[in-house]
Design a protein around this motif. Structure first.
Motif, PDB file in Angstrom:
ATOM      1  N   ARG A 122       0.833  -1.215   0.000  1.00 40.33           N
ATOM      2  CA  ARG A 122       0.000   0.000   0.000  1.00 40.33           C
ATOM      3  C   ARG A 122       0.862   1.257   0.000  1.00 40.33           C
ATOM      4  O   ARG A 122       0.582   2.214  -0.715  1.00 40.33           O
ATOM      5  CB  ARG A 122      -0.939   0.000   1.207  1.00 40.33           C
ATOM      6  N   ASP A 123       1.917   1.246   0.817  1.00 41.17           N
ATOM      7  CA  ASP A 123       2.805   2.408   0.878  1.00 41.17           C
ATOM      8  C   ASP A 123       3.504   2.654  -0.461  1.00 41.17           C
ATOM      9  O   ASP A 123       3.667   3.804  -0.875  1.00 41.17           O
ATOM     10  CB  ASP A 123       3.848   2.232   1.982  1.00 41.17           C
ATOM     11  N   ARG A 135       1.022   4.307  -2.817  1.00 40.29           N
ATOM     12  CA  ARG A 135       0.843   5.719  -2.468  1.00 40.29           C
ATOM     13  C   ARG A 135       2.074   6.543  -2.842  1.00 40.29           C
ATOM     14  O   ARG A 135       1.953   7.691  -3.260  1.00 40.29           O
ATOM     15  CB  ARG A 135       0.537   5.848  -0.983  1.00 40.29           C
ATOM     16  N   THR A 149      -3.984   6.069  -6.020  1.00 40.79           N
ATOM     17  CA  THR A 149      -5.035   5.905  -5.032  1.00 40.79           C
ATOM     18  C   THR A 149      -5.509   4.459  -5.082  1.00 40.79           C
ATOM     19  O   THR A 149      -5.833   3.948  -6.157  1.00 40.79           O
ATOM     20  CB  THR A 149      -6.226   6.837  -5.350  1.00 40.79           C
ATOM     21  N   SER A 207      -5.663  -0.013  -8.263  1.00 41.74           N
ATOM     22  CA  SER A 207      -5.427   1.383  -7.923  1.00 41.74           C
ATOM     23  C   SER A 207      -5.499   2.241  -9.182  1.00 41.74           C
ATOM     24  O   SER A 207      -5.635   1.723 -10.293  1.00 41.74           O
ATOM     25  CB  SER A 207      -4.066   1.531  -7.236  1.00 41.74           C
ATOM     26  N   ASP A 226      -4.166   6.310 -10.906  1.00 42.01           N
ATOM     27  CA  ASP A 226      -3.566   7.637 -10.850  1.00 42.01           C
ATOM     28  C   ASP A 226      -4.201   8.423 -11.985  1.00 42.01           C
ATOM     29  O   ASP A 226      -5.222   7.995 -12.535  1.00 42.01           O
ATOM     30  CB  ASP A 226      -2.030   7.589 -10.910  1.00 42.01           C
TER      31      ASP A 226
END
Length: 164
Positions: A35-36, A39, A44, A59, A61
């Motif tokens: 997850r990090d 990000r 997102t 995810s 962008d």
């Protein structure tokens, strides 16, 4: 003798519990790192989708969606569909692509009774091919909610781009 056996069993249970706890912590750290890193790339996270051995992140962008290691260019998306066992139940077709087949979009209706063991997927069709986001067949409507989340994110983006 009975006390000795009980002590050995207790020690074995403590060892197994500690091993499970360590494995769970390692799994949590791996998920947090994933997850990090998403990000850090400016993405997102839309959904965490369970796969065979781990979770796969869906995810987005600015220019793309990402399903695990695969990227899907938002400008190339023609349509998105929710599938149950391969049959479409909801779809959205972009108006920006007149060459796309004229398919009637349907509503993604909530199913309060749930569909317990059916396979839920989202097909994202682009000009270059189709990406199947496998949301699974988990009970208690988990897979249905994952499919709804992915479908809604892609549909929102298509509607936004159609409005431009």
């Amino acid at each position: 003798m009975r006390d000795l056996i009980a002590a050995v069993v207790a020690i074995a249970l403590v060892f197994v519990a500690a091993s499970l706890g360590t494995t769970l912590q390692a799994f949590r750290r791996r998920r947090q790192r994933a997850r990090d890193s998403e990000r850090a790339l400016g993405r997102t996270i839309v959904a965490e989708i369970p796969a065979a051995e781990d979770l796969v992140l869906f995810s987005e962008d600015g220019p793309r969606f990402y399903y695990g290691a695969r990227s899907i260019d938002k400008d190339l998306i023609v349509a998105v569909r929710v599938l149950i066992n391969g049959a479409p139940i909801a779809s959205y077709v972009s108006h920006r692509h007149p060459e796309a087949p004229a398919l009637q979009a349907t509503q993604f209706e909530d199913r309060p009774e749930g569909i317990a063991r059916d396979r839920w997927d989202v097909a994202i069709e682009t000009e270059t091919g189709t990406t199947l986001v496998e949301c699974g067949a988990i009970r208690e409507r988990v897979s249905q909610e994952l499919a709804r989340t992915v479908f809604d994110a892609v549909k929102r983006e298509l509607e936004r781009r159609d409005a431009e």
